[in-house]
Scaffold this active site. Structure first.
Site, PDB file in Angstrom:
ATOM      1  N   CYS A  50       0.822  -1.209   0.000  1.00  0.00           N
ATOM      2  CA  CYS A  50       0.000   0.000   0.000  1.00  0.00           C
ATOM      3  C   CYS A  50       0.856   1.259   0.000  1.00  0.00           C
ATOM      4  O   CYS A  50       0.385   2.327  -0.405  1.00  0.00           O
ATOM      5  CB  CYS A  50      -0.946   0.013   1.197  1.00  0.00           C
ATOM      6  SG  CYS A  50      -0.121   0.031   2.804  1.00  0.00           S
ATOM      7  N   ASN A  51       2.102   1.150   0.419  1.00  0.00           N
ATOM      8  CA  ASN A  51       2.951   2.336   0.523  1.00  0.00           C
ATOM      9  C   ASN A  51       4.112   2.375  -0.458  1.00  0.00           C
ATOM     10  O   ASN A  51       4.864   3.345  -0.471  1.00  0.00           O
ATOM     11  CB  ASN A  51       3.506   2.464   1.950  1.00  0.00           C
ATOM     12  CG  ASN A  51       2.514   3.120   2.875  1.00  0.00           C
ATOM     13  OD1 ASN A  51       1.753   3.991   2.461  1.00  0.00           O
ATOM     14  ND2 ASN A  51       2.494   2.705   4.121  1.00  0.00           N
ATOM     15  N   GLY A 115       6.556  -4.436  11.220  1.00  0.00           N
ATOM     16  CA  GLY A 115       6.940  -5.802  10.893  1.00  0.00           C
ATOM     17  C   GLY A 115       6.319  -6.360   9.635  1.00  0.00           C
ATOM     18  O   GLY A 115       6.828  -7.325   9.062  1.00  0.00           O
ATOM     19  N   GLN A 116       5.229  -5.761   9.158  1.00  0.00           N
ATOM     20  CA  GLN A 116       4.520  -6.352   8.026  1.00  0.00           C
ATOM     21  C   GLN A 116       5.343  -6.315   6.746  1.00  0.00           C
ATOM     22  O   GLN A 116       5.205  -7.178   5.882  1.00  0.00           O
ATOM     23  CB  GLN A 116       3.190  -5.634   7.809  1.00  0.00           C
ATOM     24  CG  GLN A 116       2.290  -6.366   6.822  1.00  0.00           C
ATOM     25  CD  GLN A 116       0.914  -5.741   6.715  1.00  0.00           C
ATOM     26  OE1 GLN A 116       0.625  -4.749   7.371  1.00  0.00           O
ATOM     27  NE2 GLN A 116       0.070  -6.320   5.890  1.00  0.00           N
ATOM     28  N   GLN A 120       5.972  -8.944   3.469  1.00  0.00           N
ATOM     29  CA  GLN A 120       5.758  -8.552   2.076  1.00  0.00           C
ATOM     30  C   GLN A 120       7.000  -8.810   1.231  1.00  0.00           C
ATOM     31  O   GLN A 120       6.889  -9.178   0.055  1.00  0.00           O
ATOM     32  CB  GLN A 120       5.333  -7.082   2.036  1.00  0.00           C
ATOM     33  CG  GLN A 120       3.952  -6.867   2.641  1.00  0.00           C
ATOM     34  CD  GLN A 120       3.683  -5.422   3.026  1.00  0.00           C
ATOM     35  OE1 GLN A 120       4.600  -4.641   3.283  1.00  0.00           O
ATOM     36  NE2 GLN A 120       2.412  -5.048   3.070  1.00  0.00           N
ATOM     37  N   ALA A 199     -11.489  -8.929   4.648  1.00  0.00           N
ATOM     38  CA  ALA A 199     -11.113  -9.981   5.604  1.00  0.00           C
ATOM     39  C   ALA A 199      -9.715 -10.522   5.320  1.00  0.00           C
ATOM     40  O   ALA A 199      -9.422 -11.688   5.569  1.00  0.00           O
ATOM     41  CB  ALA A 199     -12.134 -11.115   5.567  1.00  0.00           C
ATOM     42  N   GLY A 200      -8.840  -9.653   4.811  1.00  0.00           N
ATOM     43  CA  GLY A 200      -7.474 -10.061   4.532  1.00  0.00           C
ATOM     44  C   GLY A 200      -6.548  -9.821   5.709  1.00  0.00           C
ATOM     45  O   GLY A 200      -6.991  -9.629   6.844  1.00  0.00           O
ATOM     46  N   ARG A 201      -5.249  -9.803   5.428  1.00  0.00           N
ATOM     47  CA  ARG A 201      -4.247  -9.665   6.491  1.00  0.00           C
ATOM     48  C   ARG A 201      -4.385  -8.332   7.222  1.00  0.00           C
ATOM     49  O   ARG A 201      -4.283  -8.276   8.454  1.00  0.00           O
ATOM     50  CB  ARG A 201      -2.838  -9.796   5.899  1.00  0.00           C
ATOM     51  CG  ARG A 201      -1.743  -9.593   6.924  1.00  0.00           C
ATOM     52  CD  ARG A 201      -0.366  -9.885   6.356  1.00  0.00           C
ATOM     53  NE  ARG A 201       0.676  -9.551   7.305  1.00  0.00           N
ATOM     54  CZ  ARG A 201       1.013 -10.282   8.353  1.00  0.00           C
ATOM     55  NH1 ARG A 201       0.389 -11.406   8.585  1.00  0.00           N
ATOM     56  NH2 ARG A 201       1.981  -9.902   9.170  1.00  0.00           N
ATOM     57  N   SER A 203      -7.030  -6.526   7.601  1.00  0.00           N
ATOM     58  CA  SER A 203      -8.242  -6.556   8.425  1.00  0.00           C
ATOM     59  C   SER A 203      -8.022  -7.387   9.684  1.00  0.00           C
ATOM     60  O   SER A 203      -8.542  -7.059  10.754  1.00  0.00           O
ATOM     61  CB  SER A 203      -9.410  -7.116   7.613  1.00  0.00           C
ATOM     62  OG  SER A 203      -9.727  -6.265   6.531  1.00  0.00           O
TER      63      SER A 203
END
EC number: 1.2.1.70
Length: 436
Positions: A50-51, A115-116, A120, A199-201, A203
């Protein structure tokens, strides 16, 4: 050959530009094949979040390779060169390697140390391997970047209490609620009617942080209701009402706080939709999807407040100072890992000479062994022949061990090239190839 990266991020481009370059997983293979089809690009892998969107490559020539990637981004986004170019960055060789290490460690993230991003980067590696767009160089680089990210989080304090885009989104909601009440502080969400769309990561992380912040309940919407129910089952202490996405209008009419994080290519909420609804309260929308799930025109609707990922800067800046100090600890690790990769890269310059040297000695070994065996006569058994052959191979390997180790060892490039020339001259090998 040269390592290069071209891309854009939250540092260089607003969300309205980033969303035009986002590459979802379902189209990743096509994008990788298109790039790999360019004769300038030898290996490629894509990081799309997203970034940021970053394309890591091994190219024949840096300028021509970077130009080819920039052309692809223009065609993919539909943006004119003059509109896209100001937002792009590119790095070559050691700067590209250092940049990737920073990204994997979370030092280039909007939320410092989050941490995400490491997950990715792992996904980037997996997709590159699945679609066979990477070779030995990028495989080594990206695998080492993942190890670096893990090392930073285990050996420094940067990973301690690290926040994420989702946690920042929840804090932004708390901050805006406080500001609406004349307080510049985070307020509890206990009295808010909260919904999460998707309903993904992301969420999942939203639910995790909403529960931690004392949210009294959540309406969870998703195209596939079963997936929403599966997700809600992981939060038994948080009351979750699962609904299909078809109930979005009901959600927007009844809830006061709605988070959106879907993989939709186009907005699922716009001004025309909101104007049709009979809402019961003020509506605050927080969109962490890229491409955006909420159209920008919703701000024209009375009683509606909307925020996207770029608005997270407001809450992130409140707790970045302490994390900046932690980041200095991580820089030491990044410098070491960057140096280790570049030393390995430099050692590749010796590989062609080593291979030719090994082939030359192997040819001599095979020829001399055959002469010796022919003089042994028929009484020399097959087992004895194998023993002698293994002995001859062992001798060659022992002879090669020290020079090969020395040629591959870290050293200044002029000294390595001089050593390669000496070896080539002594054994009458072809001159070593230059490795850019």
């Amino acid at each position: 050959m040269h390592i290069a990266v071209v891309g854009l991020s939250h540092r260089t481009a607003p969300v309205e530009i980033r969303e035009k370059l986002s590459i979802p997983e379902q189209t990743m293979e096509t994008s990788l094949q298109t790039l790999r089809g360019n004769d300038q690009i030898l290996e490629v892998s894509i990081l799309s979040t997203c970034n940021r969107l970053e394309i890591y490559t091994l190219v024949r020539h840096p300028e021509r390779g970077i130009s080819a990637i920039s052309d692809f981004l223009g065609q993919h986004s539909g943006l004119a060169t003059e509109d896209l170019s100001p937002h792009l960055f590119n790095f070559h060789h050691d700067e590209a390697v250092a940049h990737l290490m920073r990204v994997a460690a979370g030092l280039d993230s909007l939320v410092l140390g989050e941490g995400q991003i490491l997950s990715q980067v792992k996904k980037m590696v997996r997709l590159g391997q699945e679609h066979k767009s990477m070779g030995p160089i990028l495989n080594r680089l990206l695998t080492q970047a993942v190890s670096t990210g893990k090392r930073v989080r285990s050996e420094t304090n940067l990973g301690t209490g690290a926040v994420s885009i989702s946690s920042a989104a929840v804090e932004l909601a708390q901050l805006k609620l406080g500001q609406a009440q004349g307080e510049d502080q985070l307020m509890t969400l206990e009295s808010e009617l909260v919904a999460v769309v998707g309903a993904g990561r992301m969420s999942r992380l939203l639910l995790q942080h909403l529960q931690a912040k004392g949210c009294s309940g959540v309406m969870l919407l998703n195209r596939t209701r079963q997936r929403a129910e599966d997700l809600s089952a992981d939060f038994p202490e948080l009351p979750v009402e699962c609904r299909p996405l078809d109930d979005l209008n009901h959600c927007l009419s009844t809830c006061s706080l709605v988070f959106t994080s879907t993989a939709a290519d186009d907005p699922i909420v716009d001004a025309s939709l909101l104007k049709q609804l009979k809402r019961r309260s003020f509506l605050r929308l927080i969109d962490i999807g890229v491409p955006r799930n909420i159209a920008s025109d919703v701000v024209d609707v009375p009683g509606v407040e909307s925020h996207d990922v770029d608005d997270l800067h407001e809450v992130v800046s409140r707790n970045q100072e302490a994390r900046q100090q932690m980041a200095k600890e991580a820089e030491v690790v990044l410098q070491e890992e960057t140096r280790l990769f570049l030393e390995w890269w430099d050692s590749l310059e010796a590989v062609p000479t080593i291979n030719r040297l090994r082939a030359t000695l192997e040819a001599i070994r095979a020829e001399e062994l055959q002469k010796a065996l022919s003089r042994m006569g028929p009484d020399f058994s097959a087992r004895e022949r194998k023993v002698v052959e293994a002995l001859s191979k062992g001798i060659i390997n022992k002879i090669l061990h020290t020079p090969v180790t020395q040629l591959r060892a870290p050293q200044a490039r002029p000294e390595r090239q001089q050593a390669l020339r000496v070896v080539a001259s002594l054994f009458e090998l072809d001159p070593p190839l230059e490795n850019g």
